[in-house]
Design a protein around this motif. Structure first.
Motif, PDB file in Angstrom:
ATOM      1  N   GLY A   1       0.131  -0.611   1.243  1.00 27.71           N
ATOM      2  CA  GLY A   1       0.221  -2.065   1.434  1.00 27.71           C
ATOM      3  C   GLY A   1      -0.921  -2.862   0.580  1.00 27.71           C
TER       4      GLY A   1
ATOM      5  N   LYS B   1       3.240  -4.262   7.339  1.00 30.42           N
ATOM      6  CA  LYS B   1       2.315  -4.144   6.401  1.00 30.42           C
ATOM      7  C   LYS B   1       3.063  -3.681   5.062  1.00 30.42           C
TER       8      LYS B   1
ATOM      9  N   PRO C   1      -3.586  -8.672   8.564  1.00 23.11           N
ATOM     10  CA  PRO C   1      -3.227  -7.380   8.346  1.00 23.11           C
ATOM     11  C   PRO C   1      -3.521  -6.519   9.550  1.00 23.11           C
TER      12      PRO C   1
ATOM     13  N   ILE D   1      -1.608 -13.121   6.129  1.00 24.50           N
ATOM     14  CA  ILE D   1      -0.285 -12.593   5.615  1.00 24.50           C
ATOM     15  C   ILE D   1       0.142 -13.599   4.303  1.00 24.50           C
TER      16      ILE D   1
END
Ligand SMILES: Nc1ncnc2c1ncn2[C@@H]1O[C@H](COP(=O)(O)OP(=O)(O)OP(=O)(O)O)[C@@H](O)[C@H]1O
Length: 330
Positions: free
Chosen positions: A90, A146, A138, A98
């Motif tokens: 990711g 993720k 995260p 995020i």
């Protein structure tokens, strides 16, 4: 809309280690393709060559009129905006929430205002099923989330090509199924060209329109899913049926010597070809081919039991009634 990627005569080595000698194939525009191969055959290196993060020793990568290895830095920067890349983990910034992670490419590559950025970020978060997770770091979300955050970030610049490096690694089978469905739905909605690197045979068998296998310093085969899944080529048959018998061994170096002394193992009957994943709304994607179309066209018999789903329905004969036709491939 997606663009075609044409790779010609690509050779890549690191010092004396030759990764591939001469890779030539075309990744069709707007279709989902998957690239597989034993560990170390250069799948990640290949993706990096497509976006110009690594340069081949020789060969061409034609995308949208440009030849990636020959682009100047400025043109390469422009070309990269056509690509959305989902890295293995990711590749999120750990200290950013995020929302800010997904907004990052928009703030970095565009002059959009914060209101517009907010609209796009929330839209992409909804597309990947992450609404409500804006403020999380995260480290506070699961592996699957993720990946979806990485995917949302790959989508914010409305890419024409989406590259995903093992998006299903470390995911449980249920999350993998959700992620695959998401790829299908995104492709149906955006029409972007998808190239997915995966080790998951289950994913490879049901998700893509096209499959490719890297092995022994080259591309063994690339083509429509039905061509690859019905193939009796020893390495292709072995790999896509996850069999131990065949030319692929535990270590590539070892099996080369083994093969020379043993001769090629005979290929066994390919397993039944499963029906391909449909978009959630039930209508086929524009790039989707009718089940059995490639086999019929090339006079290849379907492995017995092909195209039968879990409920016993035969997708080859019942295609019309099983698809709520928006646009029905012939
Ligand atoms: N920057 C680099 N410098 C030197 N060698 C590299 C570099 N990047 C990759 N390699 C080597 O190239 C080979 C192919 O690596 P790559 O990560 O592309 O394999 P892969 O097919 O994606 O493997 P896996 O399935 O295990 O992820 C490996 O032997 C790796 O060590």
């Amino acid at each position: 809309m997606g663009v075609e990627i044409r790779v010609e005569g690509l050779r890549k080595s690191f010092g004396r280690q030759v990764i591939w000698e001469d890779v030539t194939f075309t990744i069709p525009a707007g279709e989902i393709s998957a690239l597989l191969g034993p560990s170390g055959t250069g799948k990640s290196v290949f993706l990096k060559n497509l976006v110009g993060l690594l340069r081949p020793d020789r060969g061409h990568v034609f995308v949208g009129g440009g030849d990636v290895p020959r682009l100047r830095e400025n043109d390469l920067y422009e070309l990269r905006r056509k690509f959305g890349v989902l890295f293995q983990d990711g590749a999120l910034f750990g200290s950013m929430n995020i929302y800010d992670n997904i907004a990052f490419p928009l703030r970095e590559h565009t002059r959009k205002g914060e209101a517009e950025i907010r609209r796009i970020v929330l839209e992409k978060m909804e597309m990947v099923g992450l609404s409500g997770a804006e403020g999380k770091l995260p480290g506070e979300i699961s592996g699957g989330m993720k990946k979806r955050a990485g995917l949302a970030r790959a989508l914010v610049l409305d890419p024409e090509v989406i590259l995903a490096d093992e998006p299903d690694s470390g995911l449980d089978p249920v999350r993998t199924a959700y992620l695959n469905q998401l790829f299908v739905d995104l492709n149906a909605e955006m029409g972007a060209t998808f190239l997915i690197v995966t080790h998951d045979i289950g994913t490879a068998r049901v998700l893509p329109d096209n499959l490719g296998l890297l092995f022994r310093r080259g591309l063994v085969m690339f083509g429509p899913r039905e061509m690859i899944l019905s193939s009796t080529h020893p390495a292709v048959n072995q790999f896509f049926n996850a069999r131990r018998q065949g030319p692929i061994g535990m270590a590539e170096e070892k099996d080369l010597a083994e093969i020379e002394s043993e001769g090629a193992a005979p290929a066994s009957m390919p397993a039944p070809i499963p029906p391909q994943l449909m978009p959630s709304d039930g209508g086929p994607r524009p790039a989707m081919r009718r089940p059995g179309a490639w086999l019929r066209e090339h006079h290849v018999e379907a492995p017995p039991g092909s195209f039968i789903d879990d409920e016993g329905r035969d997708w080859m004969t019942e295609w019309e009634s099983l698809t709520s036709a928006r646009q029905r491939p012939q």
